[in-house]
Design a protein around this motif. Structure first.
Motif, PDB file in Angstrom:
ATOM      1  N   THR A  39       0.818  -1.201   0.000  1.00 29.66           N
ATOM      2  CA  THR A  39       0.000   0.000   0.000  1.00 29.66           C
ATOM      3  C   THR A  39       0.851   1.250   0.000  1.00 29.66           C
ATOM      4  OG1 THR A  39      -0.136   0.125   2.422  1.00 29.66           O
ATOM      5  CG2 THR A  39      -1.779  -1.228   1.305  1.00 29.66           C
ATOM      6  N   LEU A  40       2.153   1.093   0.266  1.00 31.53           N
ATOM      7  CA  LEU A  40       3.062   2.231   0.299  1.00 31.53           C
ATOM      8  C   LEU A  40       3.693   2.505  -1.067  1.00 31.53           C
ATOM      9  CD1 LEU A  40       4.863   1.270   3.599  1.00 31.53           C
ATOM     10  CD2 LEU A  40       3.015   2.925   3.326  1.00 31.53           C
ATOM     11  N   ALA A  41       3.433   1.632  -2.040  1.00 27.49           N
ATOM     12  CA  ALA A  41       4.018   1.794  -3.372  1.00 27.49           C
ATOM     13  C   ALA A  41       3.596   3.142  -3.967  1.00 27.49           C
ATOM     14  CB  ALA A  41       3.570   0.647  -4.266  1.00 27.49           C
ATOM     15  N   PRO A  42       4.369   3.748  -4.895  1.00 22.81           N
ATOM     16  CA  PRO A  42       5.443   3.114  -5.630  1.00 22.81           C
ATOM     17  C   PRO A  42       6.797   3.167  -4.958  1.00 22.81           C
ATOM     18  CG  PRO A  42       5.075   5.295  -6.495  1.00 22.81           C
ATOM     19  CD  PRO A  42       4.047   5.085  -5.437  1.00 22.81           C
ATOM     20  N   SER A  43       6.979   3.958  -3.949  1.00 19.61           N
ATOM     21  CA  SER A  43       8.317   4.032  -3.360  1.00 19.61           C
ATOM     22  C   SER A  43       8.262   3.816  -1.867  1.00 19.61           C
ATOM     23  CB  SER A  43       8.981   5.372  -3.691  1.00 19.61           C
ATOM     24  OG  SER A  43       8.142   6.449  -3.316  1.00 19.61           O
ATOM     25  N   GLY A  44       7.558   2.759  -1.489  1.00 18.30           N
ATOM     26  CA  GLY A  44       7.556   2.339  -0.102  1.00 18.30           C
ATOM     27  C   GLY A  44       7.054   3.390   0.856  1.00 18.30           C
ATOM     28  N   VAL A  45       7.675   3.441   2.009  1.00 21.52           N
ATOM     29  CA  VAL A  45       7.221   4.315   3.089  1.00 21.52           C
ATOM     30  C   VAL A  45       7.338   5.786   2.743  1.00 21.52           C
ATOM     31  CG1 VAL A  45       9.442   4.489   4.270  1.00 21.52           C
ATOM     32  CG2 VAL A  45       7.326   4.600   5.595  1.00 21.52           C
ATOM     33  N   PHE A  46       8.128   6.110   1.731  1.00 18.25           N
ATOM     34  CA  PHE A  46       8.390   7.517   1.428  1.00 18.25           C
ATOM     35  C   PHE A  46       7.467   8.098   0.377  1.00 18.25           C
ATOM     36  CE2 PHE A  46      12.397   5.580   2.834  1.00 18.25           C
ATOM     37  CZ  PHE A  46      12.541   6.285   4.013  1.00 18.25           C
ATOM     38  N   ALA A  47       6.453   7.316  -0.063  1.00 18.54           N
ATOM     39  CA  ALA A  47       5.576   7.796  -1.117  1.00 18.54           C
ATOM     40  C   ALA A  47       4.825   9.051  -0.706  1.00 18.54           C
ATOM     41  CB  ALA A  47       4.600   6.700  -1.519  1.00 18.54           C
ATOM     42  N   PHE A  79      14.751  -2.710  -3.242  1.00 14.72           N
ATOM     43  CA  PHE A  79      15.468  -1.453  -3.014  1.00 14.72           C
ATOM     44  C   PHE A  79      14.792  -0.328  -3.787  1.00 14.72           C
ATOM     45  CE2 PHE A  79      19.499  -4.077  -2.189  1.00 14.72           C
ATOM     46  CZ  PHE A  79      19.461  -3.865  -0.821  1.00 14.72           C
ATOM     47  N   ALA A  80      14.518  -0.571  -5.057  1.00 14.63           N
ATOM     48  CA  ALA A  80      13.884   0.457  -5.889  1.00 14.63           C
ATOM     49  C   ALA A  80      12.495   0.803  -5.371  1.00 14.63           C
ATOM     50  CB  ALA A  80      13.808  -0.036  -7.333  1.00 14.63           C
ATOM     51  N   LYS A  81      11.763  -0.200  -4.920  1.00 18.70           N
ATOM     52  CA  LYS A  81      10.408   0.022  -4.390  1.00 18.70           C
ATOM     53  C   LYS A  81      10.415   1.027  -3.240  1.00 18.70           C
ATOM     54  CE  LYS A  81       6.887  -2.450  -1.725  1.00 18.70           C
ATOM     55  NZ  LYS A  81       6.435  -3.770  -1.253  1.00 18.70           N
ATOM     56  N   HIS A  82      11.459   0.977  -2.449  1.00 22.10           N
ATOM     57  CA  HIS A  82      11.536   1.865  -1.286  1.00 22.10           C
ATOM     58  C   HIS A  82      12.352   3.128  -1.572  1.00 22.10           C
ATOM     59  CE1 HIS A  82       9.325  -0.815   1.310  1.00 22.10           C
ATOM     60  NE2 HIS A  82      10.060  -1.827   0.875  1.00 22.10           N
ATOM     61  N   GLY A  83      12.503   3.439  -2.837  1.00 24.28           N
ATOM     62  CA  GLY A  83      13.115   4.711  -3.211  1.00 24.28           C
ATOM     63  C   GLY A  83      14.604   4.672  -3.439  1.00 24.28           C
ATOM     64  N   MET A  84      15.224   3.507  -3.205  1.00 22.28           N
ATOM     65  CA  MET A  84      16.673   3.383  -3.397  1.00 22.28           C
ATOM     66  C   MET A  84      16.922   2.780  -4.777  1.00 22.28           C
ATOM     67  SD  MET A  84      17.823   4.798  -0.738  1.00 22.28           S
ATOM     68  CE  MET A  84      19.566   4.420  -0.886  1.00 22.28           C
ATOM     69  N   THR A  85      16.887   3.626  -5.776  1.00 22.84           N
ATOM     70  CA  THR A  85      16.901   3.181  -7.169  1.00 22.84           C
ATOM     71  C   THR A  85      18.293   2.950  -7.735  1.00 22.84           C
ATOM     72  OG1 THR A  85      16.768   5.512  -7.826  1.00 22.84           O
ATOM     73  CG2 THR A  85      14.690   4.287  -7.677  1.00 22.84           C
ATOM     74  N   ASP A  86      19.316   3.326  -6.992  1.00 22.46           N
ATOM     75  CA  ASP A  86      20.674   3.177  -7.513  1.00 22.46           C
ATOM     76  C   ASP A  86      21.546   2.450  -6.490  1.00 22.46           C
ATOM     77  OD1 ASP A  86      22.863   3.343  -9.140  1.00 22.46           O
ATOM     78  OD2 ASP A  86      23.269   5.465  -8.760  1.00 22.46           O
TER      79      ASP A  86
END
Length: 442
Positions: A39-47, A79-86
């Motif tokens: 439910t936090l997608a697209p970038s996890g808790v930081f959406a 990693f990417a899901k939670h905003g860590m894309t690199d």
């Protein structure tokens, strides 16, 4: 004898298709947690809030099955899901290389964090194993697994039938010593978990690991090859190498380390303190991805896929058959013993395997005092409070939607019991040390 390696920090290519799958096969326990996380997608808790301060991190791993959560977090897109894309997950040749690259940090073409032997962040933070003894502050953010390391013995000793009880080896090892050709036992890093397991195993049988045998350091991926050419008589390392040794008929498993201490802590996910302090949101995002990956790794339905992911040339370069059996709990010891559904199967999430109990780090430090790696007057409590960041683990778990019942309420798991009758009360480490006959501390 310490073997050190320097290797280029090559980028690890994603396995085509794996990290683009949206459907995860998860067990009932993990499903509820992952549903909350989705439910936090697209970038996890930081959406809905402030994102991570950086999307970058370079993480190291050794080719061991318990590094799987970091690899899975990369390949399944956590990693990417939670905003860590690199995020780069890069192979290290030895634990010495891991240490050296942590000292460098990613800004120096090293790494920001790693899959690591649980005592190492303490040894590094205290400057015990760094060049010129310069301390590098480290934080432990999670435990990666329980159990499933192996103490292996060469086929020459098969008829003696050593198991978790190494007593059958005592007389022959002492005879070898008297003849000036000490038996060689290998581990992966002085003061690390494999060192502590094989020392405990030998000492419990009355074999002094510093006086009665020669202890050598060999990187995990080189253990099997070294035993094949007769470099050592016994070794301790994590899977898949003990299983591969058996599949190649070179040696046998005397014991799964869970037989020494059931549900024992093993590897950790640790990061440079400077990275975490500068990028607390990014560190939390990385941790959430690792926790989610641990849930994936725990599910029996995912074991075949997990073995296929880590077994590729990009990661371990090991046949799936040498990984998946023990990953599922099938243990062929190579000496006639076969155990199905082993209680010593590697645990990634259940039984609080991910939570970094401070009481467990207290045991690691106490054992390193036992063997002279730390001074007897070391302030263990203060050191654990500084390095072990179970508070960050709890914050990440709550943000991920982990149920309250699955988050420990105490930093101590209580009194621990070992196969030889010894007990460790984290509230009284001195009593434990006093009970041990073979040690380097009075």
């Amino acid at each position: 004898m310490t073997t050190e390696f320097k290797t280029p920090q090559s980028k690890t290519s994603p396995i085509a298709g794996l990290h683009r799958r949206d459907v995860l096969r998860v067990g009932a326990g993990a499903a509820a947690t992952l549903l909350a996380a989705r439910t936090l997608a697209p970038s996890g808790v930081f959406a809905q809030g402030a994102g991570p301060e950086t999307t970058k991190a370079t993480l190291g791993y050794i080719a061991l099955t318990d590094s799987a959560p970091l690899i899975v977090a990369k390949e399944k897109g956590f990693f990417a899901k939670h905003g860590m894309t690199d995020v780069t997950v890069t192979k290290q040749a030895s634990w010495g290389t891991t240490r050296d690259n942590l000292v460098l940090g990613s800004e120096g073409n090293g790494i920001d964090g790693a899959h690591i032997l649980s005592p190492m962040p303490y040894l590094i933070s205290a400057g015990k194993v760094t060049q010129q003894n310069i301390p590098l502050p480290m934080y432990i953010l999670a435990r990666l697994n329980y159990d499933a390391q192996g103490i292996s013995v060469g086929m020459a000793y098969k008829d003696l039938k050593p198991t978790v009880d190494a007593t059958p080896l005592k007389q022959i090892f002492l005879k070898m010593k008297a003849e000036g050709k000490q038996a060689k036992v290998a581990m992966t890093f002085p003061g690390g978990t494999h060192d502590l397991w094989i020392r405990y195993w030998l000492a419990a049988a009355g074999i002094d690991p510093d006086k009665d045998v020669e202890t050598i350091v060999v990187p995990p991926p080189q253990m099997v090859a070294n035993m094949k050419v007769g470099t050592m008589d016994a070794f301790c390392v994590g899977e898949p190498w003990p299983g591969q040794l058996v599949s190649q008929g070179i040696g046998f498993t005397a014991c799964n380390t869970s037989e020494i201490w059931q549900n024992h802590p093993e590897k950790s996910f640790a990061m440079r303190a400077a990275y975490v302090d500068k990028n607390p949101n990014a560190a939390k995002a990385l941790l959430m991805a690792v926790q989610e990956a641990q849930m994936f790794c725990e599910d029996m339905a995912n074991k075949e896929e997990l073995a296929a992911i880590v077994g590729t040339r990009a990661y371990f370069n090991v046949p799936v058959k040498d990984i998946v059996g023990r990953l599922k709990g099938h243990y062929d010891y190579g000496d006639g013993r076969i155990v199905e559904n082993s209680p010593g199967v590697m645990k990634f999430w259940r039984d609080h395997a991910s939570y970094p109990f401070q009481s467990h780090d207290t045991w690691f430090l106490t054992e390193d005092i036992r063997w002279g790696k730390f001074a007897p007057d070391t302030d263990v409590k203060a050191m654990v409070a500084k390095v072990n960041r179970e508070d960050i683990w709890k914050d990440a778990a709550k943000a991920l939607g982990v149920k309250e019942a699955d988050i420990p309420t105490s930093t101590s798991r209580g009194v621990e019991k070992f196969f030889d009758g010894k007990t460790f009360d984290p509230a009284n480490p001195a009593a434990y040390l006093d009970s041990l006959e073979i040690k380097r501390v009075a």
